[in-house]
Design an enzyme around this catalytic site. Structure first.
Site, mmCIF file in Angstrom:
data_model
loop_
_atom_site.group_PDB
_atom_site.id
_atom_site.type_symbol
_atom_site.label_atom_id
_atom_site.label_comp_id
_atom_site.label_asym_id
_atom_site.label_seq_id
_atom_site.Cartn_x
_atom_site.Cartn_y
_atom_site.Cartn_z
ATOM 1 N N TYR A 1 0.836 -1.213 0.000
ATOM 2 C CA TYR A 1 0.000 0.000 0.000
ATOM 3 C C TYR A 1 0.864 1.255 0.000
ATOM 4 O O TYR A 1 1.863 1.314 -0.714
ATOM 5 C CB TYR A 1 -0.961 0.014 1.201
ATOM 6 C CG TYR A 1 -1.588 -1.309 1.502
ATOM 7 C CD1 TYR A 1 -2.396 -1.916 0.563
ATOM 8 C CD2 TYR A 1 -1.370 -1.947 2.701
ATOM 9 C CE1 TYR A 1 -2.983 -3.132 0.827
ATOM 10 C CE2 TYR A 1 -1.951 -3.167 2.983
ATOM 11 C CZ TYR A 1 -2.762 -3.747 2.035
ATOM 12 O OH TYR A 1 -3.326 -4.946 2.302
ATOM 13 N N VAL B 1 -4.391 -7.602 5.812
ATOM 14 C CA VAL B 1 -4.710 -7.088 7.151
ATOM 15 C C VAL B 1 -4.798 -8.173 8.224
ATOM 16 O O VAL B 1 -4.953 -7.853 9.398
ATOM 17 C CB VAL B 1 -6.012 -6.262 7.231
ATOM 18 C CG1 VAL B 1 -5.828 -4.873 6.708
ATOM 19 C CG2 VAL B 1 -7.157 -6.957 6.587
#
Ligand code: GLN
Length: 305
Positions: free
Chosen positions: A241, A259
């Site tokens: 990211y 995540v």
């Protein structure tokens, strides 16, 4: 190698206290944030394991490069890149801010949620079940684990609370990027994120990409090399990211985080690495996992740069 991995787990274990498990998907918050494990698979298929490597976790965003591979196989580059771009965003993985300001309104890359949902919408199959089975089948092959399946609790938890992804998907239909049944596309996306793995599965998946699409199970190339190159390039530019630049400097290995605290790494022509450490930093990456990879990359000179 075994000793080195063990040493790096011990050295970096304290970092698990500096982050938190994801909580926006309630079921992920039940993961033990103190866990830290790593598995490395080399080209000869030799496996090295250390720490809490037996922990099970869901692939989450580590599914994005793999589903991208399938979408490219199903549709070819032209069709896929009409729906999703090739540039990093500098924004968090679930950000929507650029969707409306950019013209045309196309997600910037396939590693952010908006882009990944667009990619998932391109998977072929006569029914939702067939589409998911084709995704799962690819995961089973490249992880060398025919038993892989969904973690139902995580899937239902994300489906129930996935309003941000829902907003992104409905917006994408409004601007013509998504076609068809939005809820069905989202369901497929939530399912792909909920496939449950161990570090060893993830290391094998990384190894498959490192090995340019060669499937050890069948002894054949099941994906053309150039498609694995596209995917690994996205892992370098967008895989972590909005921390991808710093990670490229400090680690320098094509990688994708999720995540759940997993990181999948593909060291071209050398090895696959799977890491789990559910304590995340503010950008949603495993805080201790990155530390281990920084050390490992330096010790073994793994940076591709
Ligand atoms: N399933 C997660 C989501 O869509 C995946 C995100 C991630 O792993 N960063 O929010």
């Amino acid at each position: 190698m075994q000793l080195l991995l063990k040493k790096l787990i011990e050295k970096n274990r304290d970092w698990v206290n500096h982050g938190k498990a994801a909580n926006y998907i309630p079921e992920l918050n039940k993961m033990d944030s103190k866990n830290l494990g790593v598995v490395l698979v080399d080209t000869g298929g030799k496996v090295y394991r250390a720490g809490d490597y037996q922990v099970k976790f869901t692939v989450q965003s580590m599914s994005k490069p793999i589903v991208l591979l399938l979408a490219l196989l199903d549709n070819g580059e032209d069709t896929v890149f009409k729906k999703v771009g090739k540039e990093p965003t500098g924004d968090p993985f679930n950000s929507m801010v650029k969707l409306e300001t950019l013209n045309p309104s196309k997600p910037l890359n396939p590693m952010i949620n908006a882009g990944a949902i667009a990619v998932t919408s391109l998977i072929r199959g006569k029914s939702k079940e067939e589409k998911f089975f084709r995704i799962l089948d690819l995961f089973r092959k490249i992880s060398q684990n025919p038993k892989l399946d969904i973690n139902m609790d995580v899937y239902l938890s994300e489906k129930k609370t996935g309003d941000r992804n829902r907003s992104i998907a409905y917006f994408l239909r409004d601007v013509g990027i998504l076609e068809g049944d939005v809820e069905e596309i989202l369901d497929l996306y939530f399912r792909q994120c909920s496939i449950e793995v161990t570090c060893e599965d993830v290391a094998n998946m990384g190894m498959f990409l490192a090995n340019q699409g060669f499937d050890r199970g069948s002894g054949k190339n099941i994906v053309p090399k150039y498609l694995t190159q596209i995917v690994k390039t996205f892992m370098v530019t967008c895989g972590m990211y909005d921390a991808s630049g710093e990670y490229a400097i400090n680690v320098g290995i094509p990688s994708k985080s999720g995540v759940s605290g997993g990181i999948m790494c593909a060291v071209p022509n050398k090895m696959g690495i799977g890491v789990i450490g559910p304590a995340l930093d503010l950008k949603g990456n495993s805080i201790a996992g990155i530390k281990i990879l920084e050390d490992l990359s330096k010790e073994l000179k793994l940076s591709i740069f």
